[in-house]
Write a protein that holds these residues in place. Structure first.
Motif, PDB file in Angstrom:
ATOM      1  N   GLU A 148       9.673  49.272  52.219  1.00 28.15           N
ATOM      2  CA  GLU A 148       8.082  49.811  53.270  1.00 28.15           C
ATOM      3  C   GLU A 148       8.554  50.772  54.229  1.00 28.15           C
ATOM      4  O   GLU A 148       8.436  50.526  55.194  1.00 28.15           O
ATOM      5  CB  GLU A 148       8.572  48.302  54.087  1.00 28.15           C
ATOM      6  N   LYS A 149       7.927  51.863  53.735  1.00 29.53           N
ATOM      7  CA  LYS A 149       8.270  53.412  54.207  1.00 29.53           C
ATOM      8  C   LYS A 149       7.049  54.866  53.917  1.00 29.53           C
ATOM      9  O   LYS A 149       6.900  54.333  53.017  1.00 29.53           O
ATOM     10  CB  LYS A 149       9.571  53.883  54.620  1.00 29.53           C
ATOM     11  N   LEU A 150       7.240  55.225  54.465  1.00 33.24           N
ATOM     12  CA  LEU A 150       6.218  56.154  54.053  1.00 33.24           C
ATOM     13  C   LEU A 150       7.046  57.179  52.818  1.00 33.24           C
ATOM     14  O   LEU A 150       8.341  57.820  53.869  1.00 33.24           O
ATOM     15  CB  LEU A 150       5.527  57.166  55.512  1.00 33.24           C
ATOM     16  N   TYR A 151       7.305  57.407  52.682  1.00 30.13           N
ATOM     17  CA  TYR A 151       7.561  58.654  51.197  1.00 30.13           C
ATOM     18  C   TYR A 151       6.551  59.297  50.784  1.00 30.13           C
ATOM     19  O   TYR A 151       5.338  60.023  50.894  1.00 30.13           O
ATOM     20  CB  TYR A 151       7.388  57.995  49.757  1.00 30.13           C
ATOM     21  N   PRO A 152       7.345  61.263  51.037  1.00 30.66           N
ATOM     22  CA  PRO A 152       6.370  62.060  50.516  1.00 30.66           C
ATOM     23  C   PRO A 152       5.690  62.263  49.297  1.00 30.66           C
ATOM     24  O   PRO A 152       6.027  61.402  48.034  1.00 30.66           O
ATOM     25  CB  PRO A 152       7.660  63.089  51.211  1.00 30.66           C
ATOM     26  N   SER A 153       4.895  62.774  49.173  1.00 32.40           N
ATOM     27  CA  SER A 153       4.083  62.524  48.183  1.00 32.40           C
ATOM     28  C   SER A 153       5.005  65.030  47.527  1.00 32.40           C
ATOM     29  O   SER A 153       5.483  65.570  47.709  1.00 32.40           O
ATOM     30  CB  SER A 153       2.432  63.593  48.158  1.00 32.40           C
ATOM     31  N   PRO A 154       5.635  64.392  45.808  1.00 28.02           N
ATOM     32  CA  PRO A 154       5.686  65.596  45.239  1.00 28.02           C
ATOM     33  C   PRO A 154       4.435  66.899  45.435  1.00 28.02           C
ATOM     34  O   PRO A 154       5.035  67.982  45.099  1.00 28.02           O
ATOM     35  CB  PRO A 154       5.972  65.043  44.138  1.00 28.02           C
ATOM     36  N   MET A 155       3.139  67.294  45.442  1.00 25.07           N
ATOM     37  CA  MET A 155       2.165  67.673  45.735  1.00 25.07           C
ATOM     38  C   MET A 155       1.220  67.481  46.878  1.00 25.07           C
ATOM     39  O   MET A 155       1.306  66.209  47.205  1.00 25.07           O
ATOM     40  CB  MET A 155       1.653  67.557  44.546  1.00 25.07           C
ATOM     41  N   ASP A 156       0.705  68.923  46.708  1.00 30.46           N
ATOM     42  CA  ASP A 156      -0.069  69.176  47.917  1.00 30.46           C
ATOM     43  C   ASP A 156      -1.295  68.134  47.900  1.00 30.46           C
ATOM     44  O   ASP A 156      -2.226  69.044  46.915  1.00 30.46           O
ATOM     45  CB  ASP A 156      -0.365  70.496  48.442  1.00 30.46           C
ATOM     46  N   PRO A 157      -2.380  67.373  48.239  1.00 32.99           N
ATOM     47  CA  PRO A 157      -3.153  66.766  47.930  1.00 32.99           C
ATOM     48  C   PRO A 157      -4.408  67.093  47.909  1.00 32.99           C
ATOM     49  O   PRO A 157      -5.682  67.527  47.233  1.00 32.99           O
ATOM     50  CB  PRO A 157      -3.502  65.252  49.066  1.00 32.99           C
TER      51      PRO A 157
END
Length: 529
Positions: free
Chosen positions: A194-203
């Motif tokens: 239950e935490k924030l994860y980075p995305s592999p791409m720039d949305p």
């Protein structure tokens, strides 16, 4: 096989077992419901499965809210007001009308707009009005089709969320923004925290690229864009979370809730209610009609399921925890269940087969429910050919010769496309940490534990799936309960036909084997002499 579970004239009834508040608990305050008194909501996705149950629960438990505004687009020639009227014609809202009168529905109004449109399709006047009046925003709108065209999924799920965040950032008295994500948007995490994860791409780059390219070009480069994501849904929800995370870091009052696979209601306000055939309900209907005979799946694996009424309770409790308990540092809640109970794919099939074969068969089944899960893809594909496609073409030929429009081949094509999505999730395993959600239970009083049930205590899996099949029969397939006795008779006929076919196939196989072996036996006998 036994037909003694019920007589032909015993028609199962729905048992409305909504949690009844014991007398001794009525003097205990319901702090969760009180949190929403006087509040004004803006909700997207209100016409969806989860959205309907959310609206019903808010109205039923917190009738003293100020207002709910729903973003509604024109659809099938109906404007937003007509769609609101259609929404409340559902039997889902019968209980809230009974409790508070039909006038309670006047607290819900439509805002004309579309998540797919630029600036959400909301007029300047409506935007200014919302930013002045609204306290709370729940953004649940999304396309949940796993095979949705990539460009459309990006526009709806990712750009739509970006535009919702822009709208919410201008709300004068925003107390909380809730983003409804999914537990399956970070598929590289075998245990989702239950935490924030980075995305592999720039949305933002993905949004801009999809805006500039036409749909055909986006699809051509889709595999490169997806970068390992199995479908457009998981990818675009992952990007949307990244956008919401940016605003969390800017200090906006936001929580992200991640439901797992949302399935029909368990307890309230109707047992087994659903408005779609997604998830296990679709599998049970397909198997019950005799058109699904094989699946490529690890039968010991399990998926994470959450009855929609429990899911909505969890969402509202997370909001209460943020607003009333002051736990503003908790930004993410996994609305999941597998830390408490797990149901394997095989259990679902076994329970469903028993119910559909014996107790609550579906009308006009084309074959007796059977088949199995296969751990070998080759074996599965052979069975698809033998038990799905060949019978579909044969029966469609008969349908065509009788002067009607063939349909089974098209159904099988849709099933095969569905298999492509299902197989990825069925043959991979994820687990979910939901400590934030579980911790809320210790803050609830005895009344709130009944009014906002959060655990699975008391669930009888067979009774639950029986309710789901009964409800799907009635609300999705439009098969009246009174047709059950006739369906049982038809199922007995299908059983006999299935047994005769098996015996005939076995006899034919033995005959072929004997015919093939006889020359060899004769040859070796002559050689011996």
């Amino acid at each position: 096989m036994s037909w003694r579970l019920m007589s032909d004239y015993d028609i199962p009834q729905f048992f409305y077992k909504m949690p009844q508040l014991p007398e001794e608990l009525k003097d205990i305050p319901d702090r969760v419901s009180a949190t929403f008194e006087g509040k004004t909501f803006f909700i997207t996705g209100g016409s969806g499965f989860l959205g309907k149950v959310l609206i019903e629960k808010i109205l039923r438990k917190s009738p003293n809210i100020n207002k709910i505004y729903l973003l509604m687009r024109q659809k099938k020639g109906k404007d937003s007001k007509q769609r609101i009227h259609e929404l409340f014609s559902s039997c889902l809202f019968d209980e809230v009308k009974k409790m508070h009168g039909a006038s309670i529905l006047d607290k819900v109004s439509a805002i004309s707009g579309d998540v797919e449109a630029i600036n959400l399709g909301i007029s300047d006047a409506d935007r200014a009005f919302l930013q002045k009046e609204v306290d709370m925003v729940i953004h649940a709108a999304a396309t949940i089709r796993f095979d949705e065209a990539l460009k459309k999924a990006v526009i709806l799920n990712t750009r739509g969320t970006k535009q919702m965040m822009e709208l919410a950032s201008g709300i004068q008295n925003l107390k909380l923004f809730v983003y409804v994500s999914t537990a399956y948007c970070h598929l590289d995490q075998k245990v989702l925290e239950e935490k924030l994860y980075p995305s592999p791409m720039d949305p933002h780059k993905i949004i801009k690229s999809c805006e500039l390219m036409d749909e055909e070009l986006v699809e051509k480069v889709g595999e490169k864009i997806l970068q390992g994501f199995p479908n457009s849904y998981a990818f675009t929800k992952n990007l949307a979370e990244a956008i919401v995370t940016e605003h969390i870091h800017k200090g906006m009052p936001i929580i992200i809730v991640r439901p797992s696979i949302v399935i029909p209601t368990w307890l309230e306000p109707l047992q087994g209610w659903t408005d779609n055939i997604n998830g296990p309900t679709g599998l049970l209907i397909g198997a019950g009609k005799g058109v699904i005979r094989t699946m490529y799946c690890d039968n010991t694996g399990y998926a994470d399921y959450m009855p929609v009424d429990i899911c909505i309770n969890a969402l509202l409790l997370a909001m209460w925890n943020y607003m009333s308990n002051g736990e503003t540092e908790k930004k993410v809640y996994n609305l999941t269940s597998n830390s408490e109970w797990q149901v394997t794919w095989q259990q679902i099939i076994d329970i469903g087969r028993e119910i559909i074969s014996h107790e609550v068969p579906l009308n006009n089944a084309v074959w007796y429910p059977g088949g199995s899960m296969k751990s070998s893809r080759l074996y599965h594909q052979i069975c698809v050919l033998l038990f799905h496609m060949i019978p579909a073409y044969f029966i469609d030929s008969l349908i065509y010769l009788s002067g009607h429009k063939p349909i089974l081949v098209k159904i099988q094509d849709r099933i095969n496309k569905g298999f492509e999505v299902f197989e990825y999730y069925a043959n991979n395993q994820w687990d979910f940490n939901n400590d934030n959600l579980r911790a809320i239970r210790h803050k609830m009083n005895d009344r709130e534990k009944v009014e906002f049930k959060l655990d699975g205590d008391g669930m009888d899996l067979k009774m639950y799936f029986r309710d789901c099949i009964l409800a799907a029969r009635k609300y999705i397939l439009k098969e009246a309960p009174e047709t059950i006795p006739r369906a049982r008779q038809h199922m007995r006929m299908m059983y006999c036909l299935d047994m005769v076919s098996r015996i005939a196939f076995f006899a034919f196989f033995v005959w072929i084997l004997v015919k093939w072996l006889s020359p060899l036996v004769s040859f070796f006998t002559l050689e011996a002499h």
